[in-house]
Design a protein around this motif. Structure first.
Motif, PDB file in Angstrom:
ATOM      1  N   GLU A   1       2.866  11.818  -7.563  1.00 13.50           N
ATOM      2  CA  GLU A   1       2.186  11.278  -6.385  1.00 13.50           C
ATOM      3  C   GLU A   1       2.179   9.755  -6.364  1.00 13.50           C
ATOM      4  O   GLU A   1       2.277   9.143  -5.304  1.00 13.50           O
ATOM      5  CB  GLU A   1       0.744  11.790  -6.332  1.00 13.50           C
ATOM      6  CG  GLU A   1       0.623  13.268  -5.977  1.00 13.50           C
ATOM      7  CD  GLU A   1      -0.826  13.733  -6.005  1.00 13.50           C
ATOM      8  OE1 GLU A   1      -1.699  12.951  -6.462  1.00 13.50           O
ATOM      9  OE2 GLU A   1      -1.091  14.877  -5.569  1.00 13.50           O
ATOM     10  N   GLN A   2       2.054   9.129  -7.534  1.00 12.45           N
ATOM     11  CA  GLN A   2       1.882   7.679  -7.546  1.00 12.45           C
ATOM     12  C   GLN A   2       3.157   6.921  -7.181  1.00 12.45           C
ATOM     13  O   GLN A   2       3.115   5.708  -6.978  1.00 12.45           O
ATOM     14  CB  GLN A   2       1.369   7.216  -8.915  1.00 12.45           C
ATOM     15  CG  GLN A   2       2.347   7.353 -10.056  1.00 12.45           C
ATOM     16  CD  GLN A   2       1.676   7.067 -11.398  1.00 12.45           C
ATOM     17  OE1 GLN A   2       0.464   7.120 -11.528  1.00 12.45           O
ATOM     18  NE2 GLN A   2       2.462   6.745 -12.419  1.00 12.45           N
ATOM     19  N   THR A   3       4.260   7.613  -7.060  1.00  9.82           N
ATOM     20  CA  THR A   3       5.492   6.956  -6.621  1.00  9.82           C
ATOM     21  C   THR A   3       5.653   6.985  -5.105  1.00  9.82           C
ATOM     22  O   THR A   3       6.570   6.362  -4.573  1.00  9.82           O
ATOM     23  CB  THR A   3       6.719   7.637  -7.259  1.00  9.82           C
ATOM     24  OG1 THR A   3       6.770   9.018  -6.844  1.00  9.82           O
ATOM     25  CG2 THR A   3       6.632   7.588  -8.780  1.00  9.82           C
ATOM     26  N   THR A   4       4.766   7.686  -4.401  1.00  4.57           N
ATOM     27  CA  THR A   4       4.871   7.793  -2.948  1.00  4.57           C
ATOM     28  C   THR A   4       4.251   6.579  -2.271  1.00  4.57           C
ATOM     29  O   THR A   4       3.345   5.935  -2.810  1.00  4.57           O
ATOM     30  CB  THR A   4       4.167   9.070  -2.439  1.00  4.57           C
ATOM     31  OG1 THR A   4       2.755   8.978  -2.699  1.00  4.57           O
ATOM     32  CG2 THR A   4       4.723  10.304  -3.146  1.00  4.57           C
ATOM     33  N   GLU A   5       4.727   6.264  -1.075  1.00  4.57           N
ATOM     34  CA  GLU A   5       4.210   5.117  -0.332  1.00  4.57           C
ATOM     35  C   GLU A   5       2.753   5.344   0.068  1.00  4.57           C
ATOM     36  O   GLU A   5       1.972   4.399   0.138  1.00  4.57           O
ATOM     37  CB  GLU A   5       5.071   4.874   0.911  1.00  4.57           C
ATOM     38  CG  GLU A   5       6.497   4.441   0.598  1.00  4.57           C
ATOM     39  CD  GLU A   5       6.537   3.165  -0.234  1.00  4.57           C
ATOM     40  OE1 GLU A   5       5.724   2.250   0.047  1.00  4.57           O
ATOM     41  OE2 GLU A   5       7.356   3.092  -1.165  1.00  4.57           O
ATOM     42  N   GLU A   6       2.385   6.592   0.334  1.00  2.31           N
ATOM     43  CA  GLU A   6       1.005   6.895   0.712  1.00  2.31           C
ATOM     44  C   GLU A   6       0.039   6.539  -0.417  1.00  2.31           C
ATOM     45  O   GLU A   6      -0.995   5.897  -0.188  1.00  2.31           O
ATOM     46  CB  GLU A   6       0.877   8.378   1.056  1.00  2.31           C
ATOM     47  CG  GLU A   6      -0.530   8.790   1.466  1.00  2.31           C
ATOM     48  CD  GLU A   6      -0.638  10.271   1.772  1.00  2.31           C
ATOM     49  OE1 GLU A   6      -1.734  10.716   2.173  1.00  2.31           O
ATOM     50  OE2 GLU A   6       0.364  10.989   1.604  1.00  2.31           O
ATOM     51  N   ARG A   7       0.370   6.940  -1.650  1.00  4.99           N
ATOM     52  CA  ARG A   7      -0.507   6.637  -2.771  1.00  4.99           C
ATOM     53  C   ARG A   7      -0.531   5.133  -3.044  1.00  4.99           C
ATOM     54  O   ARG A   7      -1.581   4.566  -3.369  1.00  4.99           O
ATOM     55  CB  ARG A   7      -0.054   7.398  -4.009  1.00  4.99           C
ATOM     56  CG  ARG A   7      -0.798   7.023  -5.292  1.00  4.99           C
ATOM     57  CD  ARG A   7      -2.305   7.182  -5.163  1.00  4.99           C
ATOM     58  NE  ARG A   7      -2.692   8.547  -5.058  1.00  4.99           N
ATOM     59  CZ  ARG A   7      -2.954   9.343  -6.092  1.00  4.99           C
ATOM     60  NH1 ARG A   7      -2.869   8.880  -7.315  1.00  4.99           N
ATOM     61  NH2 ARG A   7      -3.321  10.585  -5.897  1.00  4.99           N
ATOM     62  N   LYS A   8       0.611   4.469  -2.911  1.00  7.36           N
ATOM     63  CA  LYS A   8       0.650   3.022  -3.132  1.00  7.36           C
ATOM     64  C   LYS A   8      -0.245   2.294  -2.131  1.00  7.36           C
ATOM     65  O   LYS A   8      -0.905   1.306  -2.485  1.00  7.36           O
ATOM     66  CB  LYS A   8       2.088   2.512  -3.032  1.00  7.36           C
ATOM     67  CG  LYS A   8       2.991   2.974  -4.167  1.00  7.36           C
ATOM     68  CD  LYS A   8       4.412   2.475  -3.974  1.00  7.36           C
ATOM     69  CE  LYS A   8       5.337   2.957  -5.077  1.00  7.36           C
ATOM     70  NZ  LYS A   8       6.740   2.508  -4.871  1.00  7.36           N
ATOM     71  N   ALA A   9      -0.255   2.767  -0.881  1.00  5.67           N
ATOM     72  CA  ALA A   9      -1.092   2.131   0.136  1.00  5.67           C
ATOM     73  C   ALA A   9      -2.573   2.307  -0.176  1.00  5.67           C
ATOM     74  O   ALA A   9      -3.371   1.391   0.024  1.00  5.67           O
ATOM     75  CB  ALA A   9      -0.757   2.712   1.511  1.00  5.67           C
ATOM     76  N   VAL A  10      -2.945   3.491  -0.662  1.00  3.80           N
ATOM     77  CA  VAL A  10      -4.341   3.740  -1.025  1.00  3.80           C
ATOM     78  C   VAL A  10      -4.752   2.849  -2.193  1.00  3.80           C
ATOM     79  O   VAL A  10      -5.801   2.203  -2.171  1.00  3.80           O
ATOM     80  CB  VAL A  10      -4.552   5.227  -1.392  1.00  3.80           C
ATOM     81  CG1 VAL A  10      -5.940   5.447  -1.980  1.00  3.80           C
ATOM     82  CG2 VAL A  10      -4.368   6.104  -0.167  1.00  3.80           C
ATOM     83  N   TYR A  11      -3.896   2.764  -3.203  1.00  2.36           N
ATOM     84  CA  TYR A  11      -4.253   2.013  -4.410  1.00  2.36           C
ATOM     85  C   TYR A  11      -4.214   0.501  -4.175  1.00  2.36           C
ATOM     86  O   TYR A  11      -4.818  -0.261  -4.936  1.00  2.36           O
ATOM     87  CB  TYR A  11      -3.323   2.386  -5.553  1.00  2.36           C
ATOM     88  CG  TYR A  11      -3.821   1.917  -6.898  1.00  2.36           C
ATOM     89  CD1 TYR A  11      -4.957   2.478  -7.478  1.00  2.36           C
ATOM     90  CD2 TYR A  11      -3.172   0.900  -7.588  1.00  2.36           C
ATOM     91  CE1 TYR A  11      -5.439   2.040  -8.694  1.00  2.36           C
ATOM     92  CE2 TYR A  11      -3.643   0.456  -8.820  1.00  2.36           C
ATOM     93  CZ  TYR A  11      -4.772   1.030  -9.359  1.00  2.36           C
ATOM     94  OH  TYR A  11      -5.257   0.590 -10.574  1.00  2.36           O
TER      95      TYR A  11
ATOM     96  N   ARG B   1      -7.277  -1.773  -4.313  1.00  2.00           N
ATOM     97  CA  ARG B   1      -7.851  -2.259  -5.564  1.00  2.00           C
ATOM     98  C   ARG B   1      -7.502  -3.715  -5.855  1.00  2.00           C
ATOM     99  O   ARG B   1      -8.093  -4.349  -6.737  1.00  2.00           O
ATOM    100  CB  ARG B   1      -7.399  -1.380  -6.730  1.00  2.00           C
ATOM    101  CG  ARG B   1      -8.261  -1.571  -7.944  1.00  2.00           C
ATOM    102  CD  ARG B   1      -7.791  -0.841  -9.169  1.00  2.00           C
ATOM    103  NE  ARG B   1      -8.092  -1.619 -10.349  1.00  2.00           N
ATOM    104  CZ  ARG B   1      -9.312  -1.756 -10.861  1.00  2.00           C
ATOM    105  NH1 ARG B   1     -10.334  -1.146 -10.309  1.00  2.00           N
ATOM    106  NH2 ARG B   1      -9.519  -2.512 -11.920  1.00  2.00           N
ATOM    107  N   SER B   2      -6.569  -4.285  -5.117  1.00  2.00           N
ATOM    108  CA  SER B   2      -6.228  -5.690  -5.329  1.00  2.00           C
ATOM    109  C   SER B   2      -7.444  -6.586  -5.136  1.00  2.00           C
ATOM    110  O   SER B   2      -7.557  -7.650  -5.766  1.00  2.00           O
ATOM    111  CB  SER B   2      -5.100  -6.115  -4.385  1.00  2.00           C
ATOM    112  OG  SER B   2      -5.501  -5.968  -3.030  1.00  2.00           O
ATOM    113  N   GLY B   3      -8.372  -6.175  -4.270  1.00  2.00           N
ATOM    114  CA  GLY B   3      -9.595  -6.946  -4.080  1.00  2.00           C
ATOM    115  C   GLY B   3     -10.443  -6.975  -5.338  1.00  2.00           C
ATOM    116  O   GLY B   3     -11.073  -7.996  -5.670  1.00  2.00           O
ATOM    117  N   VAL B   4     -10.463  -5.850  -6.070  1.00  2.00           N
ATOM    118  CA  VAL B   4     -11.203  -5.789  -7.330  1.00  2.00           C
ATOM    119  C   VAL B   4     -10.567  -6.722  -8.356  1.00  2.00           C
ATOM    120  O   VAL B   4     -11.258  -7.463  -9.076  1.00  2.00           O
ATOM    121  CB  VAL B   4     -11.236  -4.342  -7.872  1.00  2.00           C
ATOM    122  CG1 VAL B   4     -11.954  -4.276  -9.205  1.00  2.00           C
ATOM    123  CG2 VAL B   4     -11.887  -3.421  -6.870  1.00  2.00           C
TER     124      VAL B   4
END
Length: 232
Positions: free
Chosen positions: A152-162, A165-168
């Motif tokens: 899942e973490q290689t999909t664009e959907e998961r990348k967009a969700v994660y 966290r850049s704000g954190v």
């Protein structure tokens, strides 16, 4: 949560979730960095707490895999028969339940030396000249979750969700550069914990001071190495 520096990140998650739950702040989704993610957490957080944990799972980084290409996914695991089958069709001989270096449940699967030694694909399975190929896997329920998350973490959907966290990460960086949170100025956890609370308050004030006048966000920093590559 303030702990000794030697305490591992995954150890504190249950306590953090307990504290959030006690204050009615337990999230439906909790974005974490890779240091906090474990197979146990991915499995238990949704079922026991109703929290969907989102974070990167480390890829297979075994040196043999990088050099040759036979990763864990290349092997077929028969959980009922307690054995693995390699891409060449050979079966493992040893299946040992135990714990890994972090005292988590792990299964070590090993192929016999005489099985791997004459195999024409030996170089793709192991670089050892004395032992057969070895695999270390999690128990079946944890292994299934890990493989699903890796996909899942290689999909664009998961990348967009994660990406949220850049704000954190930006907040953490600001606390380090502006307040020096990598080191404590005080002796003892109680004083250090109080300092962390004051530092978090200061970070909030700094951000409000930038937000109210409409100060634009700073661009992502380019490392010196990346800058040299761009210049070239």
């Amino acid at each position: 949560m303030t702990t000794d520096a030697t305490v591992g990140d995954p150890v504190v998650i249950d306590t953090i979730h307990d504290q959030l739950d006690a204050n009615g702040l337990l999230p439906g989704e909790h974005l974490m960095d890779a240091g906090y993610i474990s197979a146990e957490l991915l499995l238990t957080a949704p079922s026991q707490r109703g929290v969907r944990v989102i974070g990167p799972v480390r890829p297979m980084t075994r040196r043999t895999v990088q050099a040759t290409g036979y990763d864990k996914a290349s092997f077929s695991i028969d959980w009922d028969a307690r054995r693995a089958t390699c891409p060449a069709g050979a079966h493992s001989r040893y299946w040992t339940d135990g714990l890994d270096n972090n005292q988590r449940s792990a299964i070590r699967i090993r192929f016999a030396t005489e099985t791997c030694a004459p195999c024409p694909s030996r170089g793709q399975g192991t670089d050892s000249t004395h032992y057969g190929r070895q695999l270390t896997v999690r128990p079946q329920d944890q292994d299934v979750v890990l493989e699903r998350v890796r996909a899942e973490q290689t999909t664009e959907e998961r990348k967009a969700v994660y990406a949220i966290r850049s704000g954190v990460e930006g907040t953490s960086h600001q606390a380090v550069t502006a307040a020096g949170t990598r080191r404590t100025r005080y002796a003892g956890l109680r004083k250090t914990a109080l300092a962390h609370i004051l530092t978090a308050t200061a970070a909030n004030l700094l951000r409000l001071d930038a937000w109210w006048p409409g100060q634009p966000l700073a661009p992502t920093r380019t490392s010196h190495l990346a800058a040299l590559d761009l210049a070239a």
